[in-house]
Each structure stands twice: as structure tokens, then as C-alpha cells.
Design an enzyme around this catalytic site. Sequence first.
Site, PDB file in Angstrom:
ATOM      1  N   CYS A 138      -0.129   3.818   2.550  1.00 57.17           N
ATOM      2  CA  CYS A 138       0.322   3.483   4.111  1.00 57.17           C
ATOM      3  C   CYS A 138       1.941   3.671   4.131  1.00 57.17           C
ATOM      4  O   CYS A 138       2.339   4.168   5.334  1.00 57.17           O
ATOM      5  CB  CYS A 138       0.223   1.692   3.922  1.00 57.17           C
ATOM      6  SG  CYS A 138      -1.528   1.309   3.744  1.00 57.17           S
ATOM      7  N   CYS A 169       0.916  -1.167   0.033  1.00 61.45           N
ATOM      8  CA  CYS A 169      -0.162  -0.215   0.224  1.00 61.45           C
ATOM      9  C   CYS A 169       0.917   1.337  -0.043  1.00 61.45           C
ATOM     10  O   CYS A 169       1.748   1.724   1.029  1.00 61.45           O
ATOM     11  CB  CYS A 169      -0.952   0.103   1.263  1.00 61.45           C
ATOM     12  SG  CYS A 169      -1.604   1.649   1.646  1.00 61.45           S
TER      13      CYS A 169
END
Length: 127
Positions: A53, A50
Amino acid sequence: MTAGGASGDRGSAFVVVGLCIVPEVSKMTWQSLVVGSEMPVLVDFWAPWCGPCRMIEPTIVKLAKAYEGKLKCYKLNTDNNPDIATQYGIRSIPTVMIFRNGEKKEAVIGAVPESTLVSTIEKFVAR
């Protein structure tokens, strides 16, 4: 680990910046570290693939250091712990949740500015 970070290891159990480490929490440690905590807990629900993230990782590390002694901070890899992610209704990552007295109190979804996380945290930490 190689010099210059050429290994590209993004799946490690800790995020390290300076001397601050944000440890992983898992299904095995969830009850003791999050639900059983006497102080508020921030959990960063993330996954190694991600991009957003990874963008907020330095912010989470900075906040862990800034609130040391007032707030515990952990990361939960949703790929490795899908049952916990499902239990708390995680549908998008990154999601940062604040827990107090073992209960989910608030969630912030997405790669948000540090100020958004700070104002969320401030609602739950002792002054």
C-alpha cells in the site's frame, strides 16, 4: 513531524507529495464523497501496516494530480472502516476501485504499475 521523517507516522489522514493531497474517506463521508459524486471516483483501500500500500502511494498521488477535475481520489483505511471494506468485498490490499454514478465499476488488486491504473481510469473519465 520531525525532520527527516523520523516519526514514522504512517497513519495520518492525508498523503502529501508536493502540493497534492489525497484525502481519507470514511464511513461518515462515504455517501457524500463517493456514492454522491457527480464525477468518477478512485478509492485506494489501504492500511498503514501494508507495505505494498505504501509502495503505490506516490502513484495514487500522481494520478490524483494528473486527473484533477476529471476524477476524485480518496484513500480508505480498511482497519478503521472494516464495514465498507466488507461491503465491497475487499479481501486483499491494496485494492483500487473506480466508482461512477455511485456504483463500483472496476477494481485493481495489488501494487500494480502506474500504466495499469491509468488504463483502468481512462475507461471512466471524460475525454
